[in-house]
Scaffold this active site. Structure first.
Site, PDB file in Angstrom:
ATOM      1  N   GLU A 267      62.642  26.108  43.038  1.00  0.00           N
ATOM      2  CA  GLU A 267      61.609  26.635  43.919  1.00  0.00           C
ATOM      3  C   GLU A 267      62.526  27.646  45.130  1.00  0.00           C
ATOM      4  O   GLU A 267      62.096  28.706  45.450  1.00  0.00           O
ATOM      5  CB  GLU A 267      60.830  25.554  44.827  1.00  0.00           C
ATOM      6  CG  GLU A 267      59.795  25.333  43.737  1.00  0.00           C
ATOM      7  CD  GLU A 267      58.787  25.960  43.185  1.00  0.00           C
ATOM      8  OE1 GLU A 267      58.637  27.001  43.816  1.00  0.00           O
ATOM      9  OE2 GLU A 267      57.945  25.545  42.316  1.00  0.00           O
TER      10      GLU A 267
ATOM     11  N   CYS B 236      46.646  38.899  37.130  1.00  0.00           N
ATOM     12  CA  CYS B 236      46.080  39.345  38.308  1.00  0.00           C
ATOM     13  C   CYS B 236      47.599  39.563  39.190  1.00  0.00           C
ATOM     14  O   CYS B 236      47.716  38.950  40.246  1.00  0.00           O
ATOM     15  CB  CYS B 236      45.493  38.163  38.892  1.00  0.00           C
ATOM     16  SG  CYS B 236      44.429  38.810  40.330  1.00  0.00           S
TER      17      CYS B 236
ATOM     18  N   CYS C 249      42.707  43.604  34.665  1.00  0.00           N
ATOM     19  CA  CYS C 249      41.335  43.540  34.818  1.00  0.00           C
ATOM     20  C   CYS C 249      40.643  43.793  33.464  1.00  0.00           C
ATOM     21  O   CYS C 249      40.034  42.900  33.174  1.00  0.00           O
ATOM     22  CB  CYS C 249      40.551  44.315  35.873  1.00  0.00           C
ATOM     23  SG  CYS C 249      41.162  43.879  37.502  1.00  0.00           S
TER      24      CYS C 249
ATOM     25  N   CYS D  16      41.123  40.566  31.436  1.00  0.00           N
ATOM     26  CA  CYS D  16      41.196  39.446  32.123  1.00  0.00           C
ATOM     27  C   CYS D  16      39.871  38.713  31.717  1.00  0.00           C
ATOM     28  O   CYS D  16      38.938  39.235  32.065  1.00  0.00           O
ATOM     29  CB  CYS D  16      41.335  39.661  33.595  1.00  0.00           C
ATOM     30  SG  CYS D  16      41.122  38.231  34.533  1.00  0.00           S
TER      31      CYS D  16
ATOM     32  N   CYS E  83      34.369  38.145  38.479  1.00  0.00           N
ATOM     33  CA  CYS E  83      35.484  38.261  39.551  1.00  0.00           C
ATOM     34  C   CYS E  83      35.018  39.243  40.678  1.00  0.00           C
ATOM     35  O   CYS E  83      34.043  40.387  40.248  1.00  0.00           O
ATOM     36  CB  CYS E  83      36.667  38.951  39.132  1.00  0.00           C
ATOM     37  SG  CYS E  83      37.984  39.486  40.193  1.00  0.00           S
TER      38      CYS E  83
HETATM   39  S1  SF4 Z   1      39.489  40.559  37.044  1.00  0.00           S
HETATM   40 FE1  SF4 Z   1      39.664  39.713  38.849  1.00  0.00          FE
HETATM   41  S2  SF4 Z   1      40.907  37.833  38.464  1.00  0.00           S
HETATM   42 FE2  SF4 Z   1      41.112  39.363  36.817  1.00  0.00          FE
HETATM   43  S3  SF4 Z   1      42.689  40.621  37.000  1.00  0.00           S
HETATM   44 FE3  SF4 Z   1      41.134  41.845  37.983  1.00  0.00          FE
HETATM   45  S4  SF4 Z   1      41.259  41.143  39.997  1.00  0.00           S
HETATM   46 FE4  SF4 Z   1      42.513  39.666  39.084  1.00  0.00          FE
END
Ligand code: SF4
Length: 275
Positions: free
Chosen positions: A37, A183, A190, A193, A199
């Site tokens: 860490e 993210c 996105c 994702c 989201c």
């Molecule tokens: S959709 Fe939302 S959680 Fe997914 S990468 Fe984009 S901002 Fe991040």
């Protein structure tokens, strides 16, 4: 399924296929967690892992680190930058050579270099405590997905629900990997994702980009330390010429390094790494 449970479910599903493999992820030795860490602060995990492997081989317990010189630590640390982290780690090893982690549990912030995030990482990974280790990646994900301006409070208020029926380690590791691969701070993915349909995509203006490295104090500090690792009793008056740095820039940096205990100045003339 409510939004928190959906977030957990989808994140852990993603992590099952995308978890990054590192040796320390299979250890509950608090020394290994602390070492990793501190090295990983301001350093990408893949790069931090290379240094972690070097350090753990040389210092399998705090005792081995506590008896070496600062110079040896800084030499192994060379290339990572932010040398004061290495000194804090060294100081922590001296404390831990006399006191065990168990004896200071859960107050790990008594160790130099340990803040709330590192404390929670040790509690989660080494002691299986139900806590979320909040770093910038983690708060960013929560802020964007749940649309909150105050993700730290949101996480604290919902920590119990977020960690219900799951190991905190699994959840923390999933968040770290997701923040680094999907993210991301810049250019989040996105489109690919799996959290995208739910989201809020709350993107806050982040004006925290690091200033340019070239010519910065950080670069000059690094150059001085690197030079002193390989040279002893260096004349301060010649250092600016040797390193090709303006005198007006180098002097205040040398003073700061001395104030931080990284270097030792003898008779106002000679400089070396502190012993
Ligand atoms: S959709 Fe939302 S959680 Fe997914 S990468 Fe984009 S901002 Fe991040």
């Amino acid at each position: 399924m409510n939004k928190i449970n959906l977030f957990k479910h989808e994140l852990l599903k993603w992590s099952k296929k995308n978890k990054r493999e590192y040796s320390w992820r299979y250890s509950n030795d608090p020394w290994k967690i602390l070492l990793l860490e501190i090295i990983a602060q301001q350093t990408q995990l893949d790069r931090a892992n290379i240094y972690y492997e070097k350090f753990i081989k040389r210092f399998p317990t705090p005792k081995e680190m506590s008896i070496v010189t600062k110079k040896e630590i800084l030499s192994l640390w060379s290339g990572l930058g932010y040398n004061s982290r290495a000194l804090r780690l060294h100081e922590a090893s001296k404390i831990l050579s006399k006191k065990s982690f168990d004896s200071i549990y859960p107050n790990f912030e008594v160790l130099p270099g340990v803040g709330k995030y590192t404390k929670n990482a040790i509690l989660s990974f080494a002691y299986k405590e139900k806590v979320i280790a909040q770093d910038t990646n983690v708060v960013r994900i929560f802020s964007r997905f749940f649309g909150t301006k105050n993700p730290e409070s949101f996480i604290e208020e919902n920590e119990k629900i977020l960690l219900k029926n799951i190991q905190s380690r699994k959840f923390n590791e999933a968040l770290m990997d997701f923040g680094s691969k999907i993210c991301k701070s810049k250019n989040p993915l996105c489109d690919s994702c799996l959290l995208e349909p739910n989201c809020k995509k709350f993107f806050q203006d982040t004006k925290h980009a690091q200033s340019a490295f070239k010519g910065s104090s950080r670069e000059i500090r690094g150059k001085i330390i690197k030079y002193l690792i390989n040279n002893e009793n260096v004349e301060i008056s010649s250092l600016n010429k040797t390193l090709e740095i303006e005198d007006s820039k180098i002097k205040p940096i040398i003073k700061k390094l001395a104030d931080e205990g990284l270097v030792n100045i003898k008779n106002k003339k000679l400089i070396e790494i502190s012993s």
